[in-house]
Design a protein around this motif. Structure first.
Motif, PDB file in Angstrom:
ATOM      1  N   GLN A   1      61.860  58.481  67.044  1.00  0.00           N
ATOM      2  CA  GLN A   1      62.518  57.440  67.828  1.00  0.00           C
ATOM      3  C   GLN A   1      61.541  56.308  68.162  1.00  0.00           C
ATOM      4  OE1 GLN A   1      63.817  58.676  71.726  1.00  0.00           O
ATOM      5  NE2 GLN A   1      65.163  56.891  71.974  1.00  0.00           N
ATOM      6  N   ILE A   2      60.327  56.655  68.502  1.00  0.00           N
ATOM      7  CA  ILE A   2      59.306  55.649  68.808  1.00  0.00           C
ATOM      8  C   ILE A   2      59.039  54.777  67.581  1.00  0.00           C
ATOM      9  CG2 ILE A   2      56.845  55.325  69.354  1.00  0.00           C
ATOM     10  CD1 ILE A   2      57.138  57.924  71.125  1.00  0.00           C
ATOM     11  N   LEU A   3      58.875  55.414  66.417  1.00  0.00           N
ATOM     12  CA  LEU A   3      58.616  54.659  65.189  1.00  0.00           C
ATOM     13  C   LEU A   3      59.804  53.775  64.821  1.00  0.00           C
ATOM     14  CD1 LEU A   3      56.721  57.281  63.007  1.00  0.00           C
ATOM     15  CD2 LEU A   3      55.765  55.349  64.281  1.00  0.00           C
ATOM     16  N   GLU A   4      61.011  54.298  64.982  1.00  0.00           N
ATOM     17  CA  GLU A   4      62.203  53.500  64.669  1.00  0.00           C
ATOM     18  C   GLU A   4      62.329  52.307  65.602  1.00  0.00           C
ATOM     19  OE1 GLU A   4      65.495  56.256  64.696  1.00  0.00           O
ATOM     20  OE2 GLU A   4      64.832  57.195  62.822  1.00  0.00           O
ATOM     21  N   CYS A   5      62.035  52.509  66.885  1.00  0.00           N
ATOM     22  CA  CYS A   5      62.069  51.395  67.847  1.00  0.00           C
ATOM     23  C   CYS A   5      61.014  50.358  67.509  1.00  0.00           C
ATOM     24  CB  CYS A   5      61.871  51.909  69.272  1.00  0.00           C
ATOM     25  SG  CYS A   5      63.381  52.521  70.017  1.00  0.00           S
ATOM     26  N   LEU A   6      59.824  50.809  67.144  1.00  0.00           N
ATOM     27  CA  LEU A   6      58.760  49.885  66.778  1.00  0.00           C
ATOM     28  C   LEU A   6      59.176  49.063  65.559  1.00  0.00           C
ATOM     29  CD1 LEU A   6      55.924  48.707  67.026  1.00  0.00           C
ATOM     30  CD2 LEU A   6      55.042  50.728  65.824  1.00  0.00           C
ATOM     31  N   ALA A   7      59.737  49.706  64.543  1.00  0.00           N
ATOM     32  CA  ALA A   7      60.185  48.998  63.341  1.00  0.00           C
ATOM     33  C   ALA A   7      61.277  47.986  63.686  1.00  0.00           C
ATOM     34  CB  ALA A   7      60.682  49.992  62.291  1.00  0.00           C
ATOM     35  N   LEU A   8      62.201  48.372  64.544  1.00  0.00           N
ATOM     36  CA  LEU A   8      63.278  47.470  64.947  1.00  0.00           C
ATOM     37  C   LEU A   8      62.733  46.283  65.744  1.00  0.00           C
ATOM     38  CD1 LEU A   8      66.303  46.907  64.936  1.00  0.00           C
ATOM     39  CD2 LEU A   8      66.480  48.243  67.042  1.00  0.00           C
ATOM     40  N   MET A   9      61.782  46.538  66.633  1.00  0.00           N
ATOM     41  CA  MET A   9      61.182  45.448  67.405  1.00  0.00           C
ATOM     42  C   MET A   9      60.420  44.488  66.490  1.00  0.00           C
ATOM     43  SD  MET A   9      59.905  47.435  70.834  1.00  0.00           S
ATOM     44  CE  MET A   9      59.330  45.954  71.690  1.00  0.00           C
ATOM     45  N   LEU A  10      59.771  45.002  65.473  1.00  0.00           N
ATOM     46  CA  LEU A  10      59.076  44.145  64.515  1.00  0.00           C
ATOM     47  C   LEU A  10      60.077  43.250  63.788  1.00  0.00           C
ATOM     48  CD1 LEU A  10      56.510  46.679  63.033  1.00  0.00           C
ATOM     49  CD2 LEU A  10      55.972  44.668  64.426  1.00  0.00           C
ATOM     50  N   GLN A  11      61.262  43.784  63.547  1.00  0.00           N
ATOM     51  CA  GLN A  11      62.303  43.030  62.856  1.00  0.00           C
ATOM     52  C   GLN A  11      62.952  41.987  63.771  1.00  0.00           C
ATOM     53  OE1 GLN A  11      65.289  45.511  61.013  1.00  0.00           O
ATOM     54  NE2 GLN A  11      66.813  43.876  61.037  1.00  0.00           N
ATOM     55  N   THR A  12      63.241  42.363  64.990  1.00  0.00           N
ATOM     56  CA  THR A  12      63.998  41.480  65.887  1.00  0.00           C
ATOM     57  C   THR A  12      63.123  40.521  66.681  1.00  0.00           C
ATOM     58  OG1 THR A  12      64.007  43.191  67.616  1.00  0.00           O
ATOM     59  CG2 THR A  12      65.912  43.115  66.125  1.00  0.00           C
TER      60      THR A  12
ATOM     61  N   ALA B   1      54.107  58.443  78.133  1.00  0.00           N
ATOM     62  CA  ALA B   1      54.901  59.283  77.224  1.00  0.00           C
ATOM     63  C   ALA B   1      54.665  58.882  75.768  1.00  0.00           C
ATOM     64  CB  ALA B   1      56.384  59.194  77.570  1.00  0.00           C
ATOM     65  N   LEU B   2      54.506  57.565  75.527  1.00  0.00           N
ATOM     66  CA  LEU B   2      54.187  57.113  74.157  1.00  0.00           C
ATOM     67  C   LEU B   2      52.897  57.762  73.684  1.00  0.00           C
ATOM     68  CD1 LEU B   2      54.819  53.239  74.168  1.00  0.00           C
ATOM     69  CD2 LEU B   2      56.289  55.011  73.212  1.00  0.00           C
ATOM     70  N   TYR B   3      51.901  57.767  74.590  1.00  0.00           N
ATOM     71  CA  TYR B   3      50.590  58.280  74.223  1.00  0.00           C
ATOM     72  C   TYR B   3      50.548  59.801  74.110  1.00  0.00           C
ATOM     73  CZ  TYR B   3      48.868  53.550  74.570  1.00  0.00           C
ATOM     74  OH  TYR B   3      48.659  52.199  74.364  1.00  0.00           O
ATOM     75  N   ARG B   4      51.572  60.471  74.585  1.00  0.00           N
ATOM     76  CA  ARG B   4      51.657  61.924  74.346  1.00  0.00           C
ATOM     77  C   ARG B   4      52.022  62.200  72.891  1.00  0.00           C
ATOM     78  NH1 ARG B   4      53.571  62.241  79.741  1.00  0.00           N
ATOM     79  NH2 ARG B   4      55.748  62.029  79.159  1.00  0.00           N
ATOM     80  N   HIS B   5      52.714  61.255  72.274  1.00  0.00           N
ATOM     81  CA  HIS B   5      53.142  61.425  70.881  1.00  0.00           C
ATOM     82  C   HIS B   5      52.189  60.763  69.884  1.00  0.00           C
ATOM     83  CE1 HIS B   5      56.931  63.231  72.058  1.00  0.00           C
ATOM     84  NE2 HIS B   5      57.014  62.317  72.998  1.00  0.00           N
TER      85      HIS B   5
ATOM     86  N   ALA C   1      47.577  51.869  67.282  1.00  0.00           N
ATOM     87  CA  ALA C   1      47.220  51.822  65.863  1.00  0.00           C
ATOM     88  C   ALA C   1      47.818  53.013  65.119  1.00  0.00           C
ATOM     89  CB  ALA C   1      45.700  51.797  65.696  1.00  0.00           C
ATOM     90  N   ARG C   2      47.819  54.159  65.769  1.00  0.00           N
ATOM     91  CA  ARG C   2      48.386  55.362  65.130  1.00  0.00           C
ATOM     92  C   ARG C   2      49.897  55.219  64.927  1.00  0.00           C
ATOM     93  NH1 ARG C   2      49.220  57.813  61.631  1.00  0.00           N
ATOM     94  NH2 ARG C   2      49.619  60.019  61.584  1.00  0.00           N
ATOM     95  N   MET C   3      50.566  54.482  65.821  1.00  0.00           N
ATOM     96  CA  MET C   3      51.996  54.211  65.641  1.00  0.00           C
ATOM     97  C   MET C   3      52.213  53.365  64.386  1.00  0.00           C
ATOM     98  SD  MET C   3      53.139  53.309  69.519  1.00  0.00           S
ATOM     99  CE  MET C   3      52.304  54.152  70.872  1.00  0.00           C
ATOM    100  N   PHE C   4      51.395  52.320  64.242  1.00  0.00           N
ATOM    101  CA  PHE C   4      51.485  51.479  63.049  1.00  0.00           C
ATOM    102  C   PHE C   4      51.159  52.289  61.794  1.00  0.00           C
ATOM    103  CE2 PHE C   4      51.082  47.738  65.927  1.00  0.00           C
ATOM    104  CZ  PHE C   4      52.181  47.027  65.467  1.00  0.00           C
ATOM    105  N   GLU C   5      50.170  53.174  61.894  1.00  0.00           N
ATOM    106  CA  GLU C   5      49.840  54.020  60.741  1.00  0.00           C
ATOM    107  C   GLU C   5      51.018  54.908  60.358  1.00  0.00           C
ATOM    108  OE1 GLU C   5      46.181  55.933  61.964  1.00  0.00           O
ATOM    109  OE2 GLU C   5      45.028  54.581  60.699  1.00  0.00           O
ATOM    110  N   GLY C   6      51.777  55.361  61.353  1.00  0.00           N
ATOM    111  CA  GLY C   6      52.976  56.146  61.069  1.00  0.00           C
ATOM    112  C   GLY C   6      53.970  55.350  60.244  1.00  0.00           C
ATOM    113  N   LEU C   7      54.108  54.062  60.532  1.00  0.00           N
ATOM    114  CA  LEU C   7      55.003  53.212  59.739  1.00  0.00           C
ATOM    115  C   LEU C   7      54.440  52.961  58.346  1.00  0.00           C
ATOM    116  CD1 LEU C   7      56.227  50.624  62.413  1.00  0.00           C
ATOM    117  CD2 LEU C   7      57.421  52.644  61.549  1.00  0.00           C
ATOM    118  N   ILE C   8      53.127  52.781  58.257  1.00  0.00           N
ATOM    119  CA  ILE C   8      52.503  52.598  56.939  1.00  0.00           C
ATOM    120  C   ILE C   8      52.692  53.855  56.088  1.00  0.00           C
ATOM    121  CG2 ILE C   8      50.300  52.233  55.723  1.00  0.00           C
ATOM    122  CD1 ILE C   8      49.454  50.490  58.181  1.00  0.00           C
TER     123      ILE C   8
END
Length: 194
Positions: free
Chosen positions: A12-23, A44-48, A53-60
């Protein structure tokens, strides 16, 4: 049960990040904005994810897995080099079109000012794509007994440059100029000079 919730929240975090990058083209995504969009605290974000940078790496990683798994299917389904290259380019452009937020990462727009290793990861992605094209083009000599008027390395680089250019143009146009626009005509032109 909590083990099942973690991957869902992470996704969900990765999907939200991708959507925010788009919108939010051209805007920097902060963890505070992302947490608000997901509906959790920044902690809570940092628990996952240990870092943004690790969130962006997840998208990469998602981009790499999506593209290279499709390339493997193309290589399995087609033997002719030019058909393989056509399909690989088309897959890249359609993936970009369907994932505008990911294009901001691939173009470097979203990761500007972020951790340096993100730019390195994106560069590695395009280097791997170029190596894939180079391999396909080199195999043409072996499989089909035909070469090209220019070295395979130069042609592979041109195909990747074309892809990067289409992705950058898509980002610059705020996602209005689709990467696949005019692809068939441009491909015909490229192949006329092979």
């Amino acid at each position: 049960m909590s083990a099942n919730q973690k991957p869902n929240r992470k996704q969900q975090i990765l999907e939200c990040l991708a959507l925010m990058l788009q919108t939010s083209p051209g805007q920097r995504i902060t963890t505070a904005k992302l947490a608000a969009e997901v509906g959790v605290s920044e902690a809570a974000l940092y628990r996952h994810f240990p870092s943004k940078a690790r969130m962006f790496e997840g998208l990469i990683e998602f981009i790499e897995e999506s593209i290279f798994s499709r390339i493997n299917l193309i290589l399995g389904d087609h033997k002719e080099a030019l058909i393989r290259c056509h399909h690989i380019l088309h897959v890249m452009l359609i993936f970009a079109e369907r994932n505008p937020g990911m294009c901001r990462i691939l173009s470097g727009d979203a990761i500007m000012g972020e951790n340096e290793r993100l730019g390195i990861r994106v560069n590695q992605f395009f280097e791997k794509l170029e190596s894939q094209f180079k391999q396909v083009l080199r195999e043409r000599k072996l499989r089909e007994g035909k070469g090209f008027d220019i070295p395979e390395q130069a042609l592979a680089n041109m195909l990747v440059s074309y892809t990067e250019g289409k992705i950058s143009q898509y980002v610059r146009s705020s996602f209005s100029k689709k990467p696949s626009d005019d692809f068939n005509e441009q491909w015909q032109f490229l192949m006329a000079s092979k």
